[in-house]
Write an enzyme that holds these catalytic residues in place. Structure first.
Site, PDB file in Angstrom:
ATOM      1  N   CYS A  86       0.834  -1.203   0.000  1.00  0.00           N
ATOM      2  CA  CYS A  86       0.000   0.000   0.000  1.00  0.00           C
ATOM      3  C   CYS A  86       0.874   1.261   0.000  1.00  0.00           C
ATOM      4  CB  CYS A  86      -0.997  -0.039   1.166  1.00  0.00           C
ATOM      5  SG  CYS A  86      -2.363   1.121   0.947  1.00  0.00           S
TER       6      CYS A  86
ATOM      7  N   HIS B 200      -3.819  -5.206  -0.498  1.00  0.00           N
ATOM      8  CA  HIS B 200      -3.361  -5.735   0.783  1.00  0.00           C
ATOM      9  C   HIS B 200      -3.349  -7.262   0.763  1.00  0.00           C
ATOM     10  CE1 HIS B 200      -3.324  -1.952   3.104  1.00  0.00           C
ATOM     11  NE2 HIS B 200      -4.184  -1.585   2.175  1.00  0.00           N
TER      12      HIS B 200
ATOM     13  N   GLU C  14      -2.267  -9.147   2.893  1.00  0.00           N
ATOM     14  CA  GLU C  14      -2.556  -9.639   4.257  1.00  0.00           C
ATOM     15  C   GLU C  14      -4.049  -9.690   4.557  1.00  0.00           C
ATOM     16  OE1 GLU C  14      -1.527  -6.628   3.519  1.00  0.00           O
ATOM     17  OE2 GLU C  14      -2.376  -5.139   4.880  1.00  0.00           O
TER      18      GLU C  14
END
Lengths: 252, 208
Positions: free
Chosen positions: B85, B190, B192
């Site tokens: 990001c 993202h 994650e």
């Protein structure tokens, strides 16, 4: 192409998932940590965790349950309920929330939204608006889990918090919540055309066509529902397959 | 192998920690720190970033010697670094969020606001979007083209040299969403928070 998000919502009271009608008459619907894992594994696009009594009982949110829930989620987790201070937000983010939802505190002081989005970024500040219809095409904002009237116009307020840097609006119709009769589409349309940030529709889902209507007729970027998922009426996968068959862009 | 997630007070990195911990389980020595010495001796670095470009650059510069240590790691020693990001956006020369701010200058280019065609597209760009893989990238091993990833941003990295772009996504225009330049990797989305496919990208990076 950006997909419309399907978001199961865990309304948590005293550490248990509950679901009520028009914000009261709460009924037990399971353990939040287990539920979150099922939804995350099952293809939910995000998970929303709301400590629905925090604001009213004036206590801090159950950080520990948030932490355990976050560990089971590999999709974004939004947490709300009793978020009043920058420290509250810091604590929730440290516990594993990706976004926080602010309700009562945003209404009391819109500068709080600005302060929070400046500090943490708009991407993690969701403002939850609980609205109730007061006359034709007019909705009023309520706070404290729907207990207190504010006299504030919902559309005006939505525009105001957009200017203050909110990244998203979680819009709940109090008239519809728990009724299973569908979203308040007029309210949703008014808000989605008034702001340029994503709006999550909430309150009233009883079947999958209600989700379709929220997205296609109401203009919502994301649709939130609780009971249809908690009581096993539909899985996330069934929901998405249905929406896809009706040409709604979803992630499958 | 020692992997460091750089904690420079750039906002919320708990999900990055949790996902990397899940994937690294037992295989990799994972540490969250901004300690310069530890950064110098690590094998791989993850540079997260949340909030505005300016606030991330400011936080990074607030830690004495951190920017230099990262540059030595990534540019001089050419060890693998993954920016996520705003962590990716900071590779640029300059960003325009809040105020014109100098970036790390590792990949020539700028970070500017997504052109939302006068309100036709909502901003931030939030949610799951498909990635279009533009070139083979080591972190995309076993990732299918058009996989869904989770995005949340209003600004995009526009590199001068388009050959660094490894994936793009469609939101009002083709937005750069992943880059690879030698040992430098970056994702606008993202990983994650991107379910199993996201965890696979993390796994690919850890296995490099």
């Amino acid at each position: 192409m950006l997909k419309n998000r399907i978001i199961p919502c865990l309304d948590v009271k005293n550490g248990r998932v509950v679901k009520g009608i028009n914000f009261v008459e709460l009924k037990d619907a399971g353990d939040p940590v287990e539920q979150a894992k099922i939804y995350s594994d099952g293809g939910a696009d995000e998970i929303c965790f709301l400590d629905i009594t925090a604001s009213n009982e004036n206590r801090d949110i159950i950080i520990d349950i948030v932490r355990k829930t976050a560990k089971e989620c590999f999709v974004p987790l939004t947490v709300g309920g009793g978020v009043r201070t920058i420290q509250n937000i810091t604590d929730l983010l440290l516990a594993g929330a990706d976004k926080v939802s602010i309700n009562t505190a945003a209404v009391k002081n819109v500068n709080f939204v600005q302060e929070a989005s400046k500090k943490f970024g708009s991407q993690c500040i969701v403002v939850a608006i609980d609205a109730k219809m007061i006359s034709d095409n007019k909705w009023e904002v309520f706070t404290h889990g729907g207990r207190n009237k504010t006299g504030i116009d919902a559309i005006k307020f939505a525009k105001q918090i957009e200017t203050s840097g909110a990244g998203e609006i979680l819009l709940t119709s109090m008239d519809k919540d728990g009724t299973k009769s569908g979203y308040d589409l007029e309210l949703l349309q008014e808000i989605t055309k008034s702001v340029n940030i994503p709006v999550i529709a909430s309150g009233g889902v009883g079947n999958l066509d209600h989700l379709y209507d929220g997205i296609i007729k109401g203009g919502a970027s994301a649709v939130l529902a609780a009971s249809i998922f908690h009581y096993g009426e539909f899985t996330i996968k069934q929901t998405k397959e249905y929406l896809k068959s009706k040409n709604v862009p979803v992630r499958l | 192998m020692k992997v460091i997630i750089v904690d420079y007070q750039s906002g919320n990195i708990s999900s990055v920690i949790s996902s990397f911990t899940e994937v690294a389980k037992g295989k990799v020595n994972l540490e969250v720190t901004s300690d310069i010495k530890k950064i110098k001796s690590s094998d791989k670095i993850v540079l997260p970033g949340q909030g505005s470009f300016k606030s991330c650059v400011d936080s990074l510069n607030n830690i004495n010697g951190l920017a230099d240590a990262l540059e030595e790691f990534a540019i001089t020693n050419k060890k693998p670094l993954l920016g996520i990001c705003v962590g990716l956006q900071m590779f640029a020369d300059v960003g325009y969020e809040e105020a014109e701010t100098k970036g790390l200058g590792w990949i020539s280019g700028k970070v500017s606001k997504i052109d939302n065609q006068n309100g036709k597209f909502k901003l931030p760009h939030i949610g799951w979007n498909e990635i279009e893989i533009q070139k083979e990238s080591k972190i995309f091993k076993d990732i299918k083209n058009k996989s869904h990833m989770y995005f949340v941003h209003s600004y995009e990295f526009v590199p001068e040299d388009k050959s660094v772009i490894s994936a793009s996504t469609d939101y009002s225009s083709k937005i750069v969403c992943a880059v690879e330049k030698e040992n430098l990797f970056g994702t606008q989305f993202h990983p994650e928070k991107s379910d199993k496919t996201g965890l696979k990208i993390i796994d690919n990076f850890l296995k490099l």
